[in-house]
Design an enzyme around this catalytic site. Structure first.
Site, mmCIF file in Angstrom:
data_model
loop_
_atom_site.group_PDB
_atom_site.id
_atom_site.type_symbol
_atom_site.label_atom_id
_atom_site.label_comp_id
_atom_site.label_asym_id
_atom_site.label_seq_id
_atom_site.Cartn_x
_atom_site.Cartn_y
_atom_site.Cartn_z
ATOM 1 N N ASN A 24 -0.745 -4.157 3.850
ATOM 2 C CA ASN A 24 -2.108 -4.337 4.364
ATOM 3 C C ASN A 24 -2.272 -3.965 5.842
ATOM 4 O O ASN A 24 -3.386 -3.966 6.358
ATOM 5 C CB ASN A 24 -2.593 -5.770 4.087
ATOM 6 C CG ASN A 24 -2.852 -5.959 2.598
ATOM 7 O OD1 ASN A 24 -2.980 -4.990 1.856
ATOM 8 N ND2 ASN A 24 -2.901 -7.214 2.157
ATOM 9 N N ARG A 94 -9.254 -0.182 -2.942
ATOM 10 C CA ARG A 94 -10.380 -0.864 -2.331
ATOM 11 C C ARG A 94 -10.654 -0.399 -0.899
ATOM 12 O O ARG A 94 -11.795 -0.318 -0.475
ATOM 13 C CB ARG A 94 -10.111 -2.376 -2.350
ATOM 14 C CG ARG A 94 -11.241 -3.168 -1.789
ATOM 15 C CD ARG A 94 -11.070 -4.643 -1.958
ATOM 16 N NE ARG A 94 -12.033 -5.340 -1.110
ATOM 17 C CZ ARG A 94 -13.303 -5.473 -1.390
ATOM 18 N NH1 ARG A 94 -13.802 -4.963 -2.481
ATOM 19 N NH2 ARG A 94 -14.104 -6.113 -0.567
ATOM 20 N N CYS A 118 -7.775 -4.499 -6.567
ATOM 21 C CA CYS A 118 -7.461 -5.616 -7.461
ATOM 22 C C CYS A 118 -8.708 -6.377 -7.867
ATOM 23 O O CYS A 118 -9.591 -6.617 -7.053
ATOM 24 C CB CYS A 118 -6.500 -6.578 -6.759
ATOM 25 S SG CYS A 118 -4.794 -6.094 -6.857
#
Ligand code: EPU
Length: 443
Positions: A24, A94, A118
């Site tokens: 991330n 995303r 997700c």
């Protein structure tokens, strides 16, 4: 390929693990690299499905992004010449929405479909959109084709002020990217304090951005050009650290996790110690080990520095091995218990309940509609349970890792379908697990 992992569980896992770079952080640093005028080299990038998909997406826009050595990525956004992201790529990942920052900076407009990623709740992007509008960006959404279309009124993104009424991790990072190359000053209030945000701030500052962070506010003086002459190194993945800590303790083993930033997982360590887990610091590493019978715990997820939402699924597995009733109250996402049904297949005793919440609008980070309030946001885990083998289906990344964990605890051979979902976020997890003694293979 069957896209499955097969695990024979019931064996204590012992050994050492070196963490990969944080997924991330890497995803956002790669996107932010496209704001730069020159090429950027990034080290310690995990070679995982999400990164591969992001690089493919960047190349589809005319950019040049690829692995040039192990865990080393080169990104050159100077050749980006297309402003529309194809549905195929955006639906996979995303963070595709964050590409609005470089597209607007470089081309003055961009068209991006509703993001994928997700399935953990509805995951709207209203806060990102509001922030864009606050920075003078014109944004529309077309229901007929599912595309957001954004364009600049002036030559550059304009500095402004935006306050997140509720937290958003990627929202904060997106705002930061927009502000770094905006004209004038931008103030962003009530930001997320996640360590991955700090990684992005460090990277942008090294590239010449003017960013000041004070408590939960960012003050950014936009610059015209960003440039970095040396490789940027991504920080270790705190989620991976927690995952392996739980593999060690839930299987009654002992694993030395190298390169952990302790501050990033302090809350986890505190709760783990309360549960009776063994924690020993050795230089830049932490040895997590099974100490004695585990105690039940009550955990409520929260934004950093709280107990992270990504940790609750594997924590639930650990609590199946603790004596007594444990609870987990999820406050960040409105639908992150998809793994419960799968754990029940292995014999776990878990039920849902409504925790008493008097100020839901403050406690919950998701937008609360009537339907959401009627969804269960907490579970009770009745331990201790002897888990048995089963055939399981992965629904999202962290749930997937938790099913690998549960199968490692369970006696017998389990099949976990949806290996590629796990591989989107964990670098060579099967190899790392094998190295600590797991009987795992990919089929
Ligand atoms: N939300 C909105 N509107 C928005 C933005 C967020 O309603 O415009 C809601 C979300 O639906 C959620 C809550 O606000 O209920 C918090 O969402 P946030 O934006 O903070 O989450 P995110 O940025 O989408 C990132 C990570 C997640 C991690 C969370 C929490 C990335 C790519 N994803 O998601 O990681 O769980 O922050 O820290 O950085 C994962 O790695 O598997 C993962 C899901």
């Amino acid at each position: 390929m069957e896209d499955a992992y097969i695990i024979r569980g019931g064996k204590p896992l012992r050994g050492e693990v070196r963490l990969s770079g944080a997924k991330n952080s890497a995803l956002k640093v790669i996107i932010a690299s496209l704001l730069f005028d020159t090429h950027v080299t990034i080290k310690n990038v995990p070679h995982i499905g999400d990164i591969d998909d992001l690089l493919t997406l960047i190349n589809s826009l005319g950019g040049n992004a690829r692995f040039i050595a192990q865990n080393q990525v080169m990104i050159d956004g100077s050749s980006i010449n297309k402003n529309t992201i194809a549905f195929l790529y955006a639906s996979k990942i995303r963070v595709s929405f964050m590409l609005f920052a470089p597209l607007l900076h470089k081309l003055g407009k961009g068209n991006i479909p509703n993001p994928g990623g997700c399935r953990i709740g509805s995951r709207p992007i209203d806060r990102h959109i509001e922030c864009m509008k606050a920075l003078d960006i014109h944004v529309t959404y077309s229901e007929s084709d599912g595309y957001y279309r954004a364009s600049l009124e002036k030559k550059r993104i304009q500095g402004g002020k935006y306050r997140f009424e509720k937290s958003s991790h990627t929202g904060t990072e997106f705002a930061l990217m927009l502000a770094s190359c905006a004209e004038g000053e931008t103030v962003i209030e009530n930001i997320c304090l996640e360590p991955e945000v700090d990684d992005l701030i460090n990277f942008l500052i090294k590239g010449g951005a003017h960013i000041k962070k004070k408590d939960k506010t960012l003050i950014v003086q936009g610059v015209k050009k960003l440039k970095i002459d040396f490789p940027y190194h991504i920080s270790p993945d705190r989620n991976e650290a927690v995952t392996f800590a739980l593999f060690a303790i839930a299987t009654k083993g002992s694993v030395m996790v190298h390169d952990v930033n302790t501050a990033h997982i302090q809350t986890f360590i505190d709760v783990l110690k309360k549960a009776g887990g063994g924690v020993e610091y050795e230089g830049m590493g932490i040895c997590f080990y099974y100490n004695h019978a585990l105690y039940s715990t009550d955990v409520t997820t929260a934004v950093h520095p709280g107990f992270m939402t990504d940790w609750q699924a594997p924590w639930a597995v650990l609590m199946t091995q603790a004596e007594g009733i444990s609870t987990i109250h999820e406050t960040v996402f409105e639908n992150r218990f998809s793994y419960v049904e799968e754990l029940r297949k292995l014999g776990a005793h878990i039920d849902y309940f409504y925790p008493p919440v008097f100020n839901p609008h403050e406690i919950y980070q998701f937008n609360i509609s009537k339907e959401e309030r009627e969804k269960y946001q907490a579970i009770r885990i009745h331990g201790k349970t002897l888990l048995h083998n089963g055939v399981l289906q992965v629904s999202d990344l962290r749930a997937g890792a938790s099913l690998l964990l549960a199968s490692s605890v369970a006696e017998g051979e389990s099949i976990i379908r949806g290996a590629s979902v796990i591989d989107r976020g964990y670098e060579t997890i099967d190899r790392k697990l094998k190295a600590i003694g797991a009987l795992i293979k990919k089929v």
